[in-house]
Structure formats: structure tokens, C-alpha cells
Design an enzyme around this catalytic site. Structure first.
Site, short mmCIF file in Angstrom:
data_model
loop_
_atom_site.label_atom_id
_atom_site.label_comp_id
_atom_site.label_asym_id
_atom_site.label_seq_id
_atom_site.Cartn_x
_atom_site.Cartn_y
_atom_site.Cartn_z
N TYR A 84 34.17 34.40 58.99
CA TYR A 84 35.16 33.32 58.84
C TYR A 84 35.05 32.43 60.08
O TYR A 84 33.96 32.20 60.58
CB TYR A 84 36.55 33.90 58.61
CG TYR A 84 37.50 32.90 58.00
CD1 TYR A 84 37.17 32.21 56.83
CD2 TYR A 84 38.72 32.63 58.61
CE1 TYR A 84 38.02 31.28 56.28
CE2 TYR A 84 39.60 31.69 58.06
CZ TYR A 84 39.24 31.02 56.90
OH TYR A 84 40.09 30.09 56.36
N LYS B 99 33.58 41.33 29.40
CA LYS B 99 32.32 40.61 29.44
C LYS B 99 31.78 40.57 30.86
O LYS B 99 30.58 40.76 31.10
CB LYS B 99 32.54 39.18 28.94
CG LYS B 99 31.27 38.45 28.58
CD LYS B 99 30.79 38.89 27.22
CE LYS B 99 29.65 38.04 26.72
NZ LYS B 99 29.37 38.29 25.30
#
Length: 399
Positions: free
Chosen positions: A46, A101
Site C-alpha cells: 500500500y 460460476k
């Protein structure tokens, strides 16, 4: 995606229901791929280190494919209007299927799928939303969007995006059906050019199957909807059905599914309707029956086996399960690996042939298509896709 054969769902959440228990909290999560164990790790993952990566991508947008998750991530997009066999149940109720899925993408293709359920059925709104989301993804998998809107949505997204766009209910079903049919024709010693095919269902899957069979030279096709065989003389046809009528005009004749099946070599069911036993009995010798509606096939396998030599369904409890999971993870794996600009018809046919080839000399009446758990499946499909993309000049990673 093919539905599983389970008991009908209850109307409310039941913590004692084992299916509900399996889904508690969802079926997927976000996982960290880098260490975050101290100040140095945090400063690179970060701020301030991440700013360097942002500046690199700003100067060279292509770097996003190397420095973010985009190159391996697919959006699984739905509006919840055609979910499994449940129909229009809305975006919230579609999420368990979209999560499913996504986990299949990961399990079988190593592809990260992100469910995106949109609270609109407006074609323009869906297209604009997906276009604006596209920078976050390497591909778009459209799922469970009702016909005929699904055709327009896919076509418009393919025009506007330079990443793979794939409507699995259409093309996944078509590819896996062709793969099984290639082997069924080989087993029954049939010439594709002279094989008579009846397709029951003129929705997304029926249209895509017709297109892919045409591409491999199969023209003796009749497509049937609730009102009978689709032919140019009918006056109740949508734009898509008018295309079907024109494309099959040389062979299709007015009549019912029972009429069309007289002497037919192949029945492909993607309708959810029921075909009488006496109609199946009038098919040609050594017939091929692919009854793929779930959970209730158009022809029950026990009935089909009385008259047909090869029988396939969409169910996992009978041999020859025609399941889209055999193709969509490998297709996207291959397309993402070469950063393909799209998924061409040639790539779909190549995927089907690669899948069919895996059966090899083990071909039999009960084995015309591999199992979804065969570890060779996704790599074989992916290689066929990458090779074809490179040959067609659709690969941004040529090597």
C-alpha cells in the site's frame, strides 16, 4: 450453467438444510496473495510503494495487465432474468449461481471470477454498466440473461470492448454439445453433412448450437419452439427466430417436434419441454439423443435408451453429462493467457474438437465426452484457444 438435480428449494432459510448450510456465508472470498506481516510489507503493498505502481500504469496502461489482477479476472455478469430452470428470479436470488460460476472458474481454470448481479433489465443500462466496469477485468462472462435481450447485449459489448465477451448460456452450451456430437457421430459412423438434426428450443442455447453446427458443415437442421418447427412461412417470428428460419429453410418443414423427429438422426433438447416416447421411437436407427434440460430431460434416459444408441443429458447422475464447466474455464484460461481481443467462432470450434479428442480410443456409448474432473480438460481447451487466437492474430501476447 447446468442445474443440479436436488430437491426443490424451500421458501425460507433453513439452517438444518445441508444445501443451505453449504452456502452459509457464500462460496467464495477474497484472499491476499502477498505478505502483510510488517511495516515493510505494508509500505510496498500500500502507501507509499503502491503510488509507484499507479504512476507506472498511468504512463503505460498496458502495465495494468502485469501489475494488477486484471489479467486473470473475469466478471460474471447477470440480471437474474433466466437463472437455471428457475426463470426470472432477480439479481439477489441469482447470486448463489453467480458465486458458483466463479468458484468453477477458479477450480477448473485457475481464473478469478467476480459475481456482478445488476439491478436492471434494460439493455442500454446493462451495456453501459459493463462497459464502465470493464477496466477492472480481463474478460466478461455473461450469465443467465434472458433471450432475446442476451443476443443484443453480447453483440453490443463485443463491439465496444477489446477483451473477451462470452455468453456461456449460448456459446458454452454450443461448444460442449458439438464436442459430444463429434464423438457420437464417430461412434455411429455418420457423416456430419448428411446428418439430420432436430433442436428443441430456440432460445440462447438453441440459436448458438445451430450456428456452431452450421460452421462445421451440418445443415440438415430443424429448430422447434413451442409452436412447432421454425420456418420462413411462420408470421410469429422474432428477429432471432427469423434468422433461424432463413438459415434452416433448405431443410426444415412445417410441423411439430414429433413430425420433425421422423427419421431424424439426432435430437438436441435445450427447451425444458417433453418429447413423447412414440416420437423418439420414430427416429433413425442408432439415433443420438441429447436431452439436456435440467432437472427433467426432454426425454428420460431410460426411455431414450430403448431407441437411441447414444444418450446424453445435463445431469451428473447419468453417463455423458453435457456440462458447460467442461469448456468455459478453459476457454477463458486460454483467452486470458494470450490477452485475446475476443473469442472467435474458430476458437469455439477448436475448443470443441480438443475436448472431443480427449475421449480418443475409449469412445463408447457411455463415454462420448470427458468428465469435468478429468484434469486434461481445461489445459486442452485452453491450448486450442491460445493456438487459434495466435493463428488468427487475436493474441496480444503472441508467444
Amino acid at each position: 450453467m447446468v442445474a443440479h438435480d436436488i430437491d426443490a428449494p424451500t421458501s425460507s432459510y433453513d439452517p438444518t438444510d445441508p444445501v443451505h448450510a453449504l452456502h452459509r456465508g457464500g462460496k467464495m472470498e477474497i484472499a491476499c496473495t502477498v505478505p502483510l506481516e510488517g511495516r515493510d510489507d505494508l509500505s510496498m503493498a500500500y502507501t507509499p510503494g503502491v503510488a509507484r505502481v499507479c504512476e507506472t500504469i498511468h504512463a503505460d496502461p498496458e502495465a495494468a495487465h502485469e501489475l494488477t489482477w486484471v489479467s486473470n479476472t473475469v466478471a460474471v455478469v447477470t440480471d437474474g432474468t433466466a437463472v437455471l430452470g428457475l426463470g426470472d428470479i432477480g439479481p439477489a436470488a441469482s447470486m448463489p449461481v453467480m458465486e458458483g460460476k466463479a468458484v468453477l472458474f477458479k477450480q477448473f481454470g485457475g481464473v478469478d471470477g467476480v459475481p456482478v448481479a445488476l439491478d436492471t433489465t434494460d439493455v442500454d443500462e446493462i451495456v453501459e454498466t459493463v462497459v464502465r466496469l470493464a477496466p477492472s477485468f480481463g474478460g466478461i462472462n455473461l450469465e443467465d440473461i434472458s433471450a432475446p435481450r442476451c443476443f443484443e447485449i453480447e453483440a453490443r459489448l463485443k463491439e465496444r470492448l477489446d477483451i473477451p465477451v462470452f455468453h456461456d448460456d449460448q456459446h458454452g452450451t454450443a461448444v460442449v454439445t458439438l464436442a459430444a456430437l463429434i464423438n457420437a457421430l464417430r461412434l455411429t459412423d455418420r457423416d456430419p453433412e448428411h446428418t439430420r438434426v432436430v433442436i428443441s428450443g430456440a432460445g440462447a442455447a438453441g440459436v448458438a448450437i445451430t450456428k456452431i453446427l452450421h460452421r462445421v458443415g451440418m445443415r440438415r437442421i430443424s429448430v422447434v419452439d413451442r409452436r412447432g418447427v421454425i420456418h420462413p412461412g411462420r408470421e410469429d417470428l422474432t428477429e432471432v427466430k427469423r434468422w433461424l428460419a432463413d438459415e434452416t429453410a433448405d431443410f426444415a418443414r412445417p410441423g411439430s417436434v414429433e413430425d420433425a423427429l421422423v427419421g431424424a438422426d439426432v435430437f438436441i433438447g435445450v427447451s425444458g419441454g417433453t418429447v413423447p416416447e412414440e416420437a423418439v421411437a420414430r427416429m433413425a436407427d442408432d439415433a443420438i439423443v441429447f436431452a439436456m434440460a435440467n432437472p427433467d430431460p426432454e426425454v428420460h434416459p431410460d426411455v431414450a435408451h430403448k431407441y437411441a444408441r447414444v444418450v446424453a443429458t445435463g445431469r451428473s447422475d447419468f453417463p455423458n453429462q453435457i456440462n458447460n464447466v467442461l469448456v468455459f474455464p478453459g476457454i477463458f484460461r486460454g483467452a486470458l493467457d494470450v490477452r485475446a481481443t475476443g473469442i472467435s467462432e474458430e476458437m469455439k470450434v477448436a475448443a470443441a474438437q480438443a475436448l472431443a479428442d480427449l475421449v480418443g480410443e475409449d469412445l463408447s456409448e457411455t463415454y462420448v465426452i470427458p468428465s469435468p474432473f478429468d484434469p486434461r480438460v481445461a489445459p486442452a481447451v485452453a491450448k486450442a484457444v491460445t493456438d487459434t487466437a495466435r493463428r488468427q492474430g487475436l493474441a496480444r501476447r503472441p508467444y
